[in-house]
Design a protein around this motif. Sequence first.
Motif, PDB file in Angstrom:
ATOM      1  N   SER A  36       8.911  48.182 121.576  1.00 34.81           N
ATOM      2  CA  SER A  36       9.995  47.339 121.074  1.00 34.81           C
ATOM      3  C   SER A  36       9.455  46.000 120.612  1.00 34.81           C
ATOM      4  CB  SER A  36      11.041  47.089 122.168  1.00 34.81           C
ATOM      5  OG  SER A  36      11.956  46.097 121.720  1.00 34.81           O
ATOM      6  N   ARG A  38      11.007  43.462 120.882  1.00 31.75           N
ATOM      7  CA  ARG A  38      11.572  42.490 121.832  1.00 31.75           C
ATOM      8  C   ARG A  38      10.896  42.561 123.207  1.00 31.75           C
ATOM      9  NH1 ARG A  38      15.420  45.103 118.843  1.00 31.75           N
ATOM     10  NH2 ARG A  38      16.064  43.734 117.142  1.00 31.75           N
ATOM     11  N   ASP A 129      25.323  53.321 123.424  1.00 35.76           N
ATOM     12  CA  ASP A 129      24.587  52.776 122.275  1.00 35.76           C
ATOM     13  C   ASP A 129      24.560  53.853 121.189  1.00 35.76           C
ATOM     14  OD1 ASP A 129      22.928  51.126 120.738  1.00 35.76           O
ATOM     15  OD2 ASP A 129      21.379  50.935 122.273  1.00 35.76           O
ATOM     16  N   GLY A 138      18.213  48.917 120.055  1.00 32.91           N
ATOM     17  CA  GLY A 138      17.929  47.858 119.099  1.00 32.91           C
ATOM     18  C   GLY A 138      17.944  48.337 117.663  1.00 32.91           C
ATOM     19  N   ASP A 181      27.507  44.164 123.726  1.00 32.11           N
ATOM     20  CA  ASP A 181      26.070  43.879 123.778  1.00 32.11           C
ATOM     21  C   ASP A 181      25.526  43.808 122.356  1.00 32.11           C
ATOM     22  OD1 ASP A 181      23.248  44.740 125.496  1.00 32.11           O
ATOM     23  OD2 ASP A 181      23.353  45.307 123.383  1.00 32.11           O
ATOM     24  N   SER A 184      19.924  43.039 117.598  1.00 33.55           N
ATOM     25  CA  SER A 184      19.522  42.688 116.226  1.00 33.55           C
ATOM     26  C   SER A 184      20.601  41.965 115.438  1.00 33.55           C
ATOM     27  CB  SER A 184      19.090  43.959 115.476  1.00 33.55           C
ATOM     28  OG  SER A 184      20.147  44.891 115.416  1.00 33.55           O
TER      29      SER A 184
HETATM   30  O1  LIG Z   1      16.374  46.141 121.452  1.00 35.21           O
HETATM   31  C1  LIG Z   1      15.397  46.880 121.517  1.00 35.21           C
HETATM   32  O2  LIG Z   1      14.396  46.677 120.819  1.00 35.21           O
HETATM   33  C2  LIG Z   1      15.401  48.064 122.433  1.00 35.21           C
HETATM   34  C3  LIG Z   1      14.342  48.951 122.380  1.00 35.21           C
HETATM   35  C4  LIG Z   1      14.278  50.040 123.227  1.00 35.21           C
HETATM   36  C5  LIG Z   1      15.281  50.267 124.144  1.00 35.21           C
HETATM   37  C6  LIG Z   1      16.365  49.379 124.226  1.00 35.21           C
HETATM   38  C7  LIG Z   1      16.441  48.285 123.372  1.00 35.21           C
HETATM   39  N1  LIG Z   1      17.534  47.427 123.396  1.00 35.21           N
HETATM   40  C8  LIG Z   1      18.574  47.576 124.339  1.00 35.21           C
HETATM   41  C9  LIG Z   1      19.841  46.851 124.078  1.00 35.21           C
HETATM   42  O3  LIG Z   1      20.595  46.634 125.021  1.00 35.21           O
HETATM   43  C10 LIG Z   1      20.265  46.486 122.678  1.00 35.21           C
HETATM   44  O4  LIG Z   1      21.027  45.333 122.746  1.00 35.21           O
HETATM   45  C11 LIG Z   1      21.117  47.646 122.151  1.00 35.21           C
HETATM   46  O5  LIG Z   1      20.291  48.741 121.912  1.00 35.21           O
HETATM   47  C12 LIG Z   1      21.864  47.256 120.850  1.00 35.21           C
HETATM   48  O6  LIG Z   1      20.958  46.880 119.855  1.00 35.21           O
HETATM   49  P1  LIG Z   1      21.505  46.446 118.408  1.00 35.21           P
HETATM   50  O7  LIG Z   1      22.096  47.651 117.752  1.00 35.21           O
HETATM   51  O8  LIG Z   1      20.306  45.927 117.701  1.00 35.21           O
HETATM   52  O9  LIG Z   1      22.518  45.364 118.642  1.00 35.21           O
END
Ligand SMILES: O=C(O)c1ccccc1NCC(=O)[C@H](O)[C@H](O)COP(=O)(O)O
Length: 207
Positions: A36, A38, A129, A138, A181, A184
């Motif tokens: 990730s 992040r 998600d 994400g 939540d 990105s």
């Molecule tokens: O955000 C990431 O890079 C990520 C990578 C792998 C597993 C989980 C990840 N994020 C978890 C979250 O809680 C994010 O906020 C969620 O997936 C929503 O993401 P987004 O669609 O970008 O708002």
Amino acid sequence: MPGVHVKICGLRTATEAAACAELGASAIGLNFVPGSVRRIAPDLAREIARAVRATGARTEIVGVVADLSLAEMRALMTEAELDCLQLHGAEPPSLLEPLLPRAYKAVRIGSEDDVALARSYPGAHLLVDAKVDGMLGGSGVAFDWDLVRDLANERKLTLAGGLRPDNVAAAVAALQPFCVDVASGVESEPGVKDLAAVRAFIDAARS
Ligand SMILES: O=C(O)c1ccccc1NCC(=O)[C@H](O)[C@H](O)COP(=O)(O)O
């Protein structure tokens, strides 16, 4: 805290995380998933957790993990001083059980079968998600919220996936989830939070 809870996920600096807490985030997510953009190290996570707590805000510190062992998850919680864990991999329900109530499962939803899978996990809290090939989270992609309409009444549901300042109010109105939540959808570039967008997201979610 009034209205829906809001989790801002994927913070990578103490300054950004403390600002999110001061803007009213109910929770921040710290990402430990390999690959990730992040992802951060446990010692930086601990520094961020301390900065958030120093604001005096009651913001929960959530560790986002995938496919760690029970021992690894327990060690990470201690080392990074996390309040709870969000399990984003292929963890079975039996792995979540001993961590309750300080953990919950994230399930990627693309069909009714995925909703049934979500129901198989114990605990009051679930995160749903988008299901995007090759991405555990994400993705910035929204899914069909109708699939989780009943689940939102059965559990403390965190809705994730493609939420942004301009669609989060509609999501809250549609499902009345426990929490929304975003990762990105409030970034100026991958992994960098835009605090004006964070403020707009929180305001829109609670409007
Ligand atoms: O955000 C990431 O890079 C990520 C990578 C792998 C597993 C989980 C990840 N994020 C978890 C979250 O809680 C994010 O906020 C969620 O997936 C929503 O993401 P987004 O669609 O970008 O708002």
